[in-house]
Design a protein around this motif. Structure first.
Motif: not given
Length: 231
Positions: A132-148
């Motif tokens: 990403s770039i300075e002063e912007g934003l970023v989204s981090i996607s974190c998948p997990y198992d449905s049991e959690y």
């Protein structure tokens, strides 16, 4: 009073000296410590207790309540609560394996099996890279198992799982912390951390973590690169 820094995990099995085939499953990270606690039945307060490995022969006994603590093994018998606790310090891969809690008595000693797993304190084999770039934003996607789906989710900087939760920049309990915002799509089993007002200092390694009730937490790794605006 003895102490051992960076204790990670306490596992308890009730009635561990009852003669039943109990098993204490313990997990720890290399270079850290692990604490194992095992209650025993009243009446055995004055008996010698010990921790041994493998076949539990004389040479396999690691520490007893009649010995002084060592730099590797610490033992404490809380006779008021009838709980015996052993801390194994400075874990190494060779420490993994089968142990036994023992209570010395006339005839056959009473035993409870302990299985210790030791993992490296770094993560992970696969790393997702995002920019990403300075002063912007970023989204981090974190998948997990449905049991959690109902478990605590969090994200931290760095790549050390052992300290990640303590150093988390945000968790699913807080949802918003300064420039960090966490949302959890429970249907898709993905939680997302959005970082706004990015600076170059936000570049680096991050770990997405899911807290487990038993065993070590589950992680995925991300490497974030924040680029400066081109002149």
């Amino acid at each position: 009073m003895w102490s051992c820094q960076h204790v990670l995990f306490i596992c308890t099995v009730l009635n561990c000296v009852s003669g039943a085939a109990s098993l204490i499953h313990v997990f720890g990270y290399e270079g850290k410590e692990v604490k194992i606690s095992c209650p025993y039945i009243k009446g055995y307060e004055s008996y010698e207790k010990y921790l041994c490995k493998n076949g539990c022969g004389y040479s396999d006994v690691l520490i007893t309540t009649l010995q002084r603590n060592t730099s590797k093994y610490l033992i404490y018998d809380d006779t008021k609560k009838t709980i015996i606790t052993v801390t194994i310090c400075d874990l190494r891969s060779r420490d993994a394996g089968k142990y036994w809690f023992g209570v010395s008595r006339s005839g056959k000693d009473l035993y409870t099996e302990v299985k210790l797993e030791v993992k490296k304190d770094r993560c992970c084999d696969t790393v997702s890279k995002i920019q990403s770039i300075e002063e912007g934003l970023v989204s981090i996607s974190c998948p997990y198992d449905s049991e959690y789906v109902n478990n605590l989710k969090y994200i931290c900087r760095g790549n050390r799982p052992s300290t990640c939760l303590q150093q988390a920049v945000i968790t699913s309990d807080t949802k918003q912390n300064g420039q960090f915002r966490l949302t959890d799509d429970r249907k898709s089993s993905i939680f997302t951390v959005t970082i706004s007002s990015l600076t170059l200092r936000d570049s680096g390694s991050y770990l997405c973590g899911v807290q487990r009730k038993v065993g070590l937490d589950v992680f995925s790794a991300v490497e974030l690169e924040v680029k400066g605006e081109k002149s």
